[in-house]
Design a protein around this motif. Sequence first.
Motif, PDB file in Angstrom:
ATOM      1  N   ARG A 134      -8.786  -3.355   4.753  1.00 39.78           N
ATOM      2  CA  ARG A 134      -9.551  -2.655   5.787  1.00 39.78           C
ATOM      3  C   ARG A 134     -10.808  -3.431   6.193  1.00 39.78           C
ATOM      4  NH1 ARG A 134     -12.472   2.529   3.511  1.00 39.78           N
ATOM      5  NH2 ARG A 134     -13.762   0.858   2.661  1.00 39.78           N
ATOM      6  N   GLY A 136      -2.631   3.207   8.164  1.00 41.09           N
ATOM      7  CA  GLY A 136      -3.167   3.784   9.397  1.00 41.09           C
ATOM      8  C   GLY A 136      -4.600   3.348   9.611  1.00 41.09           C
ATOM      9  N   VAL A 137      -5.382   3.339   8.540  1.00 43.03           N
ATOM     10  CA  VAL A 137      -6.776   2.897   8.618  1.00 43.03           C
ATOM     11  C   VAL A 137      -6.858   1.454   9.120  1.00 43.03           C
ATOM     12  CG1 VAL A 137      -8.735   2.239   7.175  1.00 43.03           C
ATOM     13  CG2 VAL A 137      -7.706   4.512   6.925  1.00 43.03           C
ATOM     14  N   PHE A 171       0.802  -1.232   0.000  1.00 39.82           N
ATOM     15  CA  PHE A 171       0.000   0.000   0.000  1.00 39.82           C
ATOM     16  C   PHE A 171       0.831   1.276   0.000  1.00 39.82           C
ATOM     17  CE2 PHE A 171      -3.766  -2.196   2.369  1.00 39.82           C
ATOM     18  CZ  PHE A 171      -4.050  -2.920   1.233  1.00 39.82           C
ATOM     19  N   LEU A 230       3.184   4.245   1.925  1.00 39.87           N
ATOM     20  CA  LEU A 230       2.989   4.901   3.221  1.00 39.87           C
ATOM     21  C   LEU A 230       2.273   6.232   3.103  1.00 39.87           C
ATOM     22  CD1 LEU A 230       6.475   4.185   4.787  1.00 39.87           C
ATOM     23  CD2 LEU A 230       4.287   3.160   5.414  1.00 39.87           C
ATOM     24  N   LYS A 231       1.961   6.695   1.876  1.00 38.02           N
ATOM     25  CA  LYS A 231       1.550   8.085   1.778  1.00 38.02           C
ATOM     26  C   LYS A 231       0.058   8.335   1.941  1.00 38.02           C
ATOM     27  CE  LYS A 231       0.955   9.266  -3.123  1.00 38.02           C
ATOM     28  NZ  LYS A 231      -0.283   9.999  -2.856  1.00 38.02           N
ATOM     29  N   ASP A 232      -0.789   7.319   1.713  1.00 42.70           N
ATOM     30  CA  ASP A 232      -2.221   7.571   1.602  1.00 42.70           C
ATOM     31  C   ASP A 232      -3.022   7.323   2.877  1.00 42.70           C
ATOM     32  OD1 ASP A 232      -2.093   8.112  -1.296  1.00 42.70           O
ATOM     33  OD2 ASP A 232      -1.528   6.007  -1.411  1.00 42.70           O
ATOM     34  N   GLY A 233      -2.354   6.829   3.925  1.00 42.49           N
ATOM     35  CA  GLY A 233      -3.067   6.571   5.170  1.00 42.49           C
ATOM     36  C   GLY A 233      -3.766   5.219   5.210  1.00 42.49           C
ATOM     37  N   TYR A 234      -3.635   4.409   4.153  1.00 36.18           N
ATOM     38  CA  TYR A 234      -4.332   3.115   4.121  1.00 36.18           C
ATOM     39  C   TYR A 234      -3.897   2.207   5.276  1.00 36.18           C
ATOM     40  CZ  TYR A 234      -5.511   4.387  -0.742  1.00 36.18           C
ATOM     41  OH  TYR A 234      -5.960   5.016  -1.878  1.00 36.18           O
TER      42      TYR A 234
END
Lengths: 265, 265, 265
Positions: free
Chosen positions: B135, B20-21, B12, B14-18
């Motif tokens: 997710r 983190g979600v 994924f 690291l930039k899009d927050g996926y």
Amino acid sequence: MGVKFLTLLTDFGLKDGYTGVMKGVIYRITPDAQIADITHSIRPQDVFEGGLVWSRSCPYFPDNTVHIGVVDPGVGTQRRPIAARLGRHLFVCPDNGLITPLLEQAEQAGDEVKIVHLDQPRFWLPDISSVFHGRDIFSPVGAALANGVSLEEVGSAISDPVRRSPPRTEKLNNGWQGEIVSIDHFGNATANIDRQQLQGLRNIRVRAAGREINGLVHTFGEREPGTLVAFIDSDDRLAIAIVQGSAAQEIGIKVGDRIEVVAEA
Amino acid sequence: MGVKFLTLLTDFGLKDGYTGVMKGVIYRITPDAQIADITHSIRPQDVFEGGLVWSRSCPYFPDNTVHIGVVDPGVGTQRRPIAARLGRHLFVCPDNGLITPLLEQAEQAGDEVKIVHLDQPRFWLPDISSVFHGRDIFSPVGAALANGVSLEEVGSAISDPVRRSPPRTEKLNNGWQGEIVSIDHFGNATANIDRQQLQGLRNIRVRAAGREINGLVHTFGEREPGTLVAFIDSDDRLAIAIVQGSAAQEIGIKVGDRIEVVAEA
Amino acid sequence: MGVKFLTLLTDFGLKDGYTGVMKGVIYRITPDAQIADITHSIRPQDVFEGGLVWSRSCPYFPDNTVHIGVVDPGVGTQRRPIAARLGRHLFVCPDNGLITPLLEQAEQAGDEVKIVHLDQPRFWLPDISSVFHGRDIFSPVGAALANGVSLEEVGSAISDPVRRSPPRTEKLNNGWQGEIVSIDHFGNATANIDRQQLQGLRNIRVRAAGREINGLVHTFGEREPGTLVAFIDSDDRLAIAIVQGSAAQEIGIKVGDRIEVVAEA
């Protein structure tokens, strides 16, 4: 004992899972560890950059945090693995000068300094590779220290750690000459000249990369976007930046470049 | 039960927050989870690379760690979501061969192997997108497993997981032919030839990318910076590197390149 | 109180240790914190992108998570530092519009909205730099909030936060015109047009970057690798992608590009 904090700083990058492996090793030994990444993007084998980032990051962590640093071009050779107590914190790393900036800070502050050569393989993984001591030696020893094992148990005291000193500044008639020691993510360039050295200098001019800057700004907001400015950065170092831009990209400034700061005669 | 460990491996970035979600979803279900990133920089949709990194990283984690792997070019199609127990660990991933290297390791070691098709939507998020099962399915199921929910509850047993085998090595008269399967952050190239295959071979020469290397080094320190060397890496694989340099950049070696290792006749 | 969750979103990148420093500051104040990175790779000083990623990631975290966001081109100027309760979550950030998408979501949902200007330096670090409020103000205030300190204690209520609205869509005769607001790690392009706006439109055609796409796919698996497709993404936004490829690289689509979706007349 409360939470057991460890941090990791390496030049391993993020893509190969090497840093995940180190965390696995630590959690197996210290299941109640809390592990924070400082960075894994030190330039490959750049011990000096590693030491610089390590020295400005570690002090913000809680007392007794165990900091594991692995920038290790000499892995598998005779270079010693070491651990140290420097004041409130513990450190584990190769003996190649990575610890020098933190050691000098501790010595200048009069903090407790105790360094050991890691020569007790019973605290290591059973099989030791010749290329990944971050996994095989530094992580398990760091985890043991976080568990409360003493420095004396994991190694033998030494007093001759390898020292790799940062480039020195030179006193000029009316200022200082230094060099750029770091370029950050925003393209800001930091010099090895600190706030204290600038005290008493008036009407400062900063010269670097063929440019001259008049005075220091306190915040970027004092100038228009695109302006080249000099300022004191968040670690009390002289730095130059382009407001809302990248000094590294736009004026080509880089690590090792000479920088001068002079006061009005 | 002590700490509940989970790991994440994805493509994924690291930039899009996926990622983190995914952690948010896990913490809502398992607030006492400890989550470690293995990597999120698998090449987009490269199931083979994902499997390779997964298989060499997971074994270092504590027993009963739940490893969530998402490299998922078939997301939203009929490809099954699966979970597995392989020996001491649990795994959650799409059924596309990502698990093959770990499965083969478990089979060869005689470890417990149990695989289920995730067909119990009550363990998923209420709304399932067709493009982000990391997710919607894999994270909540992984969190449930970490909480002690059994494999039998989250899915139905299967015995036909998709297998995607690594490229095979070929026996030569006096050695082996294989290929480069991985280039790491340092530009070191790893082959699909392991330490065991080299046993009994004397006076080894390694040929790759139009170069020939005599013998294996034990550590990088045995040669001058800039020298091309062959060695056994930290996962017991044959690898080549340039001392304090990048073999990938300097000799152009890349994944899929042929490599030969031959002994003196 | 159970575990105290905090998240971090910044444009600091990963190489300089700045995000490690923020974690150290938090752990010193809140040793039982669990900290998750959402991303540190927001484009430098792109407050709009930061707000977009923040708004789609935060809702997945547990109730009372404290989200710290730092994309802060105005650091050190008169721009206010703020904290907010929006429904189930707490937020700490500069007052520059970073919070706008989350604030609008909360207002539309009728959630509790309370915003304060951080004007109580006793919750900050003792020395405040003019360039790193992520370390000096936002992290210690976030840690205090996670510890149960109230919004009222850390600041004074305000009702005029800076708002930076996303680009608006425009109603067409038979559809909508919008723009690309985000390109993700896979090169997929997301528009500011959502699922609801497409309800009732039949036989949709999507036009962007000089291309026209007939219809929406439900999953990538419906088309051959290399095909340009339009779909509803995991945040219910219209998006376009190349199956197992990168739309950004292959058709050059980028943030700010116009996109139209029209139904059969």
